[in-house]
Write an enzyme that holds these catalytic residues in place. Structure first.
Site, PDB file in Angstrom:
ATOM      1  N   GLY A   1      -4.090  44.365  41.672  1.00  0.00           N
ATOM      2  CA  GLY A   1      -3.802  45.168  42.862  1.00  0.00           C
ATOM      3  C   GLY A   1      -2.459  45.872  42.774  1.00  0.00           C
TER       4      GLY A   1
ATOM      5  N   SER B   1      -2.457  35.517  54.193  1.00  0.00           N
ATOM      6  CA  SER B   1      -1.939  36.274  55.332  1.00  0.00           C
ATOM      7  C   SER B   1      -1.704  35.326  56.502  1.00  0.00           C
ATOM      8  CB  SER B   1      -2.973  37.318  55.735  1.00  0.00           C
ATOM      9  OG  SER B   1      -2.739  37.740  57.053  1.00  0.00           O
ATOM     10  N   SER B   2      -0.772  35.696  57.375  1.00  0.00           N
ATOM     11  CA  SER B   2      -0.503  34.841  58.538  1.00  0.00           C
ATOM     12  C   SER B   2      -1.663  34.855  59.528  1.00  0.00           C
ATOM     13  CB  SER B   2       0.785  35.284  59.233  1.00  0.00           C
ATOM     14  OG  SER B   2       0.694  36.629  59.642  1.00  0.00           O
ATOM     15  N   CYS B   3      -2.628  35.790  59.366  1.00  0.00           N
ATOM     16  CA  CYS B   3      -3.741  35.812  60.311  1.00  0.00           C
ATOM     17  C   CYS B   3      -4.756  34.708  60.047  1.00  0.00           C
ATOM     18  CB  CYS B   3      -4.417  37.179  60.342  1.00  0.00           C
ATOM     19  SG  CYS B   3      -5.350  37.522  58.870  1.00  0.00           S
TER      20      CYS B   3
ATOM     21  N   TYR C   1     -11.369  38.986  57.779  1.00  0.00           N
ATOM     22  CA  TYR C   1     -10.334  38.937  56.740  1.00  0.00           C
ATOM     23  C   TYR C   1      -9.751  37.524  56.655  1.00  0.00           C
ATOM     24  CZ  TYR C   1      -5.878  40.266  54.500  1.00  0.00           C
ATOM     25  OH  TYR C   1      -4.803  40.378  53.656  1.00  0.00           O
TER      26      TYR C   1
ATOM     27  N   LYS D   1      -9.555  34.895  53.469  1.00  0.00           N
ATOM     28  CA  LYS D   1      -8.281  34.388  52.943  1.00  0.00           C
ATOM     29  C   LYS D   1      -8.215  32.864  53.013  1.00  0.00           C
ATOM     30  CE  LYS D   1      -6.286  38.127  51.568  1.00  0.00           C
ATOM     31  NZ  LYS D   1      -5.918  38.285  50.149  1.00  0.00           N
TER      32      LYS D   1
ATOM     33  N   PRO E   1       2.032  35.405  53.719  1.00  0.00           N
ATOM     34  CA  PRO E   1       3.095  36.271  54.216  1.00  0.00           C
ATOM     35  C   PRO E   1       2.847  36.725  55.659  1.00  0.00           C
ATOM     36  CG  PRO E   1       1.872  37.366  52.448  1.00  0.00           C
ATOM     37  CD  PRO E   1       1.129  36.114  52.805  1.00  0.00           C
TER      38      PRO E   1
ATOM     39  N   HIS F   1      -1.383  49.475  59.185  1.00  0.00           N
ATOM     40  CA  HIS F   1      -0.748  48.525  60.086  1.00  0.00           C
ATOM     41  C   HIS F   1       0.214  49.282  61.005  1.00  0.00           C
ATOM     42  CE1 HIS F   1      -2.153  45.492  57.125  1.00  0.00           C
ATOM     43  NE2 HIS F   1      -2.374  44.846  58.239  1.00  0.00           N
TER      44      HIS F   1
ATOM     45  N   ASP G   1      -4.840  44.318  71.759  1.00  0.00           N
ATOM     46  CA  ASP G   1      -3.504  43.868  71.333  1.00  0.00           C
ATOM     47  C   ASP G   1      -3.550  43.002  70.082  1.00  0.00           C
ATOM     48  OD1 ASP G   1      -1.727  44.995  73.092  1.00  0.00           O
ATOM     49  OD2 ASP G   1      -1.811  43.328  74.530  1.00  0.00           O
TER      50      ASP G   1
END
Ligand code: GDP
Length: 318
Positions: free
Chosen positions: A11, A108-110, A137, A141, A164, A180, A270
């Site tokens: 990537g 990812s933090s999500c 997503y 992850k 991250p 984003h 949001d």
């Protein structure tokens, strides 16, 4: 990791991968392997197999992924789930089978529950429901980090995972439907200034909070952890710099020098109300970020202006 070891940055044309290449080159690593999508489609298992068999990397930074902001995640769930599962499954499995010494997987933090206690610790994973807009997503992850854990347990494969926080910096995606929030705001205020627009539309209520980390800081953390961490647990990587979206929009407005007032479009979701990472594990190992949000924002805006100037200069092919 020695300076002559072969290192595959998967990537390398993305925000994170490009920053990794810059950081590795600056640190003196000379044997970097990369592949464009045309050369090696990482969603294709046979292509990935051929790549590992012929190029034989010793280390892998897995930064290839389908990524995007709240709109892209919410409207292309199949792409986000399937492509990410394919890429990470192909690369992690091939890396193990072809004798890669160590792999670093970027999450990812999500991945954390929508209403996780703040700041979010690594142990909060899978303790509650996900934020619906980016659950596809997030599920991919989570599978990736679990795959790293499973290959470590079953095969002794040295695979580590980083989670991250929201990233930004040079090389970001400025497409308003896919990007984003930070690159979107830079572009919106920049174009509003040039057009003398009456207002700038910011999505949502402006009240969610996000933490922002410059991508060069993330790359520095990746190198640090590749050298210093071999644990099973994922590692949070954040800046500690949290800001409300409304305040961020005001900050971008000032950096760009735009007079137009902000209008919040509350018909757009949001997303998660807050996702501040607890990075005490990483700090305890001795890594700290170096680029503050104001400085990083100014530098990213300068980069964006250079990009626009270059695009004007280049002859158009289409
Ligand atoms: P998220 O952190 O996964 O929610 O991803 P984003 O970076 O896309 O969005 C962060 C927050 O910024 C959300 O609350 C969005 O609604 C808000 N936001 C405000 N304006 C924009 C915009 O123009 N683009 C994007 N992507 N988000 C925006």
């Amino acid at each position: 990791m020695n300076s002559t070891d072969s290192i595959f940055v998967a990537g390398h044309r993305g925000l994170v991968g490009a920053a990794l290449v810059r950081a590795l080159q600056a640190a003196g690593y000379s044997n970097l392997l990369t592949a464009t999508r045309q050369e090696t489609d990482l969603t294709n298992q046979e292509a990935v197999e051929r790549f590992f068999a012929s190029r034989k990397p010793s280390y892998v930074f897995l930064a290839a992924a389908r990524v995007g902001g709240i709109m892209a995640n919410n409207t292309r769930p199949a792409d986000f789930l399937t492509e990410n599962l394919q890429i990470q499954t192909n690369v992690i499995d091939a890396a193990y089978r072809h004798g890669v010494k160590k792999l670093l997987f970027l999450g990812s933090s999500c991945i954390y529950p929508k209403l996780a206690p703040q700041p979010i610790q690594e142990q909060d994973l899978l303790t509650g429901s996900l934020e619906p807009t980016n659950q596809w997503y997030a599920i991919a992850k989570i599978a990736g980090l679990k795959m790293c854990q499973a290959y470590r347990r079953q095969h002794g494969f040295d695979a580590i995972s980083l989670m991250p926080t929201n990233l930004y910096g040079p090389g970001d995606n400025f497409d308003l439907q896919a990007s984003h929030v930070l690159p979107a705001l830079i572009r919106k205020f920049h174009e509003a200034r040039l057009a003398g627009a009456q207002e700038v539309v910011v999505w949502g209520t402006g009240s969610p909070k996000r933490e922002f980390l410059h991508v060069d800081d993330l790359a520095s953390a990746c190198l640090f952890l590749m050298r210093n961490y071999d644990g099973e647990e994922p590692m949070n990587v954040g800046s500690g710099e949290e800001i409300e979206i409304g305040a961020l929009a005001e900050m971008v407005r000032q950096v760009v020098g735009c007079q137009a007032p902000i209008r919040f479009d509350t018909s757009v979701p949001d997303g998660t109300p807050r996702k501040l990472l607890d990075c005490s594990k990483l700090r305890a190992l001795g890594w700290t970020p170096g680029i503050g949000l104001t400085q990083g924002l100014r530098q990213t805006y300068a980069w964006y202006q250079d990009l626009l100037a270059l695009n004007d200069y280049l002859p158009r092919t289409a």
